[in-house]
Write an enzyme that holds these catalytic residues in place. Structure first.
Site, short mmCIF file in Angstrom:
data_model
loop_
_atom_site.label_atom_id
_atom_site.label_comp_id
_atom_site.label_asym_id
_atom_site.label_seq_id
_atom_site.Cartn_x
_atom_site.Cartn_y
_atom_site.Cartn_z
N GLY A 12 -46.54 13.72 26.65
CA GLY A 12 -45.78 13.35 25.46
C GLY A 12 -44.88 12.16 25.74
N ASP A 13 -44.25 11.66 24.69
CA ASP A 13 -43.33 10.52 24.84
C ASP A 13 -44.03 9.28 25.38
OD1 ASP A 13 -41.26 12.25 24.01
OD2 ASP A 13 -41.17 13.05 26.03
N GLU A 14 -45.29 9.14 25.04
CA GLU A 14 -46.03 7.95 25.47
C GLU A 14 -45.77 6.78 24.53
OE1 GLU A 14 -47.61 10.74 24.53
OE2 GLU A 14 -48.49 11.67 26.32
N HIS A 42 -40.94 11.72 17.33
CA HIS A 42 -41.60 10.42 17.41
C HIS A 42 -40.59 9.33 17.07
CE1 HIS A 42 -45.84 12.30 16.78
NE2 HIS A 42 -45.32 12.55 17.97
N THR A 189 -46.59 23.55 26.30
CA THR A 189 -46.08 23.96 25.01
C THR A 189 -46.94 25.11 24.45
OG1 THR A 189 -45.24 23.11 22.89
CG2 THR A 189 -47.38 22.26 23.62
N ARG A 251 -32.33 15.16 26.92
CA ARG A 251 -32.45 15.46 28.35
C ARG A 251 -33.01 14.26 29.11
NH1 ARG A 251 -36.08 20.80 28.60
NH2 ARG A 251 -37.21 19.68 27.01
N LEU A 280 -45.62 -1.83 28.65
CA LEU A 280 -46.09 -2.66 29.76
C LEU A 280 -44.95 -3.56 30.26
CD1 LEU A 280 -48.70 -3.17 31.39
CD2 LEU A 280 -49.07 -5.18 29.97
N THR A 320 -45.41 -4.20 24.20
CA THR A 320 -44.63 -5.12 25.03
C THR A 320 -43.14 -5.14 24.65
OG1 THR A 320 -45.21 -6.92 23.53
CG2 THR A 320 -46.61 -6.64 25.47
N GLY A 321 -42.72 -4.19 23.82
CA GLY A 321 -41.32 -4.12 23.41
C GLY A 321 -41.15 -2.99 22.40
P1 IMP Z 1 -41.65 23.80 23.95
O1 IMP Z 1 -42.76 22.99 23.34
O2 IMP Z 1 -40.33 23.55 23.30
O3 IMP Z 1 -42.00 25.24 24.05
O4 IMP Z 1 -41.49 23.29 25.46
C1 IMP Z 1 -42.53 23.46 26.42
C2 IMP Z 1 -42.65 22.22 27.30
O5 IMP Z 1 -43.09 21.11 26.51
C3 IMP Z 1 -41.32 21.77 27.91
O6 IMP Z 1 -41.58 21.20 29.18
C4 IMP Z 1 -40.85 20.69 26.96
O7 IMP Z 1 -39.98 19.76 27.57
C5 IMP Z 1 -42.17 20.04 26.59
N1 IMP Z 1 -42.13 19.37 25.28
C6 IMP Z 1 -42.13 19.91 24.06
N2 IMP Z 1 -42.11 18.97 23.10
C7 IMP Z 1 -42.11 17.79 23.73
C8 IMP Z 1 -42.14 16.43 23.28
O8 IMP Z 1 -42.15 16.11 22.10
N3 IMP Z 1 -42.12 15.48 24.25
C9 IMP Z 1 -42.13 15.79 25.55
N4 IMP Z 1 -42.13 17.03 26.02
C10 IMP Z 1 -42.12 18.03 25.12
MG MG Z 2 -41.15 12.16 21.84
#
Ligand code: IMP
Ligand code: MG
Length: 332
Positions: A12-14, A42, A189, A251, A280, A320-321
């Protein structure tokens, strides 16, 4: 397009939000369908303003785009209404009758569970909410008075649009390494996050998909606990300009260099046809705001070439930004 799935390649968070907003501004996208739940944020920069969307699809930046929340999604009513107001999309957003509801009690259960806390969940309560759906005691969108004006049949709308040749975007959440099936179990998750699951949650069958665009960040991050191959210390991440905090929970994100073998595996499971690489400019600062591939330094081109070689599919978009339009678009 015409029907494209956007899926996260790592934890996630890509930068899926950025890619979705770019596509929605360029194509233009006619329908954008959000899957997953409120745990995923997002981030979208649009007209100099930052949005962290947990419920509204990222395609909102395209003023004519129909926005939908799929039947397999899990809706946080208060957050949904708040974001609808913030983005001003009241007249063009719909929620599937059968989307399930996440409630305050789920968040309390999530935060008070020693097991879930050990996994480092977001605390939104998605695991407990999905458990309730599996037990078949969860509320659905059609049971909620505030959602009445938004109710629709998302699968009908999506397939109707596809049949007319419209551009449809299926927006995934998180990444394959957080998938309940393919990720680093139990540090995952509460749902499958693969491209197939995104189709299932939206109500669109596999034969209707033209493109699966997997999004990788140029380095890897994860929040919560669980393995992260090649992890570097926070101080080192700060030095490299890789240190991030989570859009949803604030976090610290842990980080590691790009893992080519993981990228290959992720592309395979998702059946990806195309790749987007974001940030990048964090690996090669001279790439900042570049709009053409030719502008990239040799080592950045080599990195992109290696990604393509390992995954066996083309890198078509390169971030790139932070702004939606800070992108090199190599599609023809
Ligand atoms: P949960 O989805 O809240 O149950 O969390 C389970 C795992 O997925 C934990 O490591 C969270 O940090 C991670 N997680 C859940 N949602 C996201 C997200 O949107 N981005 C990144 N990590 C996530
Ligand atoms: Mg995210």
């Amino acid at each position: 397009m015409p029907c494209t799935v956007i899926v996260g390649g790592f934890w996630g968070d890509e930068g899926k939000g950025k890619i979705i907003s770019y596509l929605a501004l360029k194509e233009p996208v006619d329908v954008c369908i959000r899957t997953g739940s409120v745990n995923a944020a997002h981030t979208i920069w649009y007209n100099g303003k930052r949005y962290a969307l947990h419920m509204v699809p990222g395609g909102f930046v395209q003023g004519k785009c129909r926005l939908l929340v799929g039947p397999g999604a899990n809706v946080h009513v208060a957050q949904f209404l708040k974001e609808v107001a913030e983005t001003g999309v009241k007249n063009r957003i719909g929620v599937d009758n059968q989307a399930s509801i996440i409630e305050e009690k789920h968040s309390i259960q999530d935060k008070s569970s020693v097991h879930l806390k050990g996994l480092g969940t977001t605390g939104w309560g998605v695991g407990p909410a999905i458990e309730e759906r599996v037990r078949r005691t969860a509320k659905l969108a059609k049971d909620i008075a505030e959602l009445k004006p938004y109710l629709t049949d998302v699968s009908e709308e999506a397939n109707g649009a596809i049949a007319k040749g419209k551009n449809v975007l299926l927006e995934g959440t998180q990444g394959i390494m957080l998938s309940l099936f393919y990720g680093t179990y139990p540090y995952v998750t509460g749902r499958d996050t693969s491209a197939s699951a995104i189709c299932s949650e939206a109500g669109v069958g596999p034969t209707k998909i033209d493109n699966v665009l997997v999004v990788f960040k140029a380095f890897m991050t994860r929040v919560g606990t669980g393995p992260l191959p090649g992890e570097i210390p926070k101080e080192e991440a700060q030095k490299r300009g890789w240190f991030e905090t989570a859009a949803g929970t604030g976090r610290d994100r842990r980080s590691a260099p790009f893992d080519f073998e993981l990228a290959r595996k992720s592309s395979t499971i998702n059946g990806a046809t195309q790749i987007a690489v974001t940030k990048l400019d964090c690996l090669y600062p001279t790439c900042r705001s570049a709009k053409k591939y030719e502008e990239l330094p040799e080592e950045a081109k080599q990195f992109i070439g290696n990604v393509e070689k390992q995954a066996g599919i083309p890198v078509v978009l390169i971030g790139t930004g932070p702004e939606a339009l800070d992108i090199i678009d190599r599609r023809k």
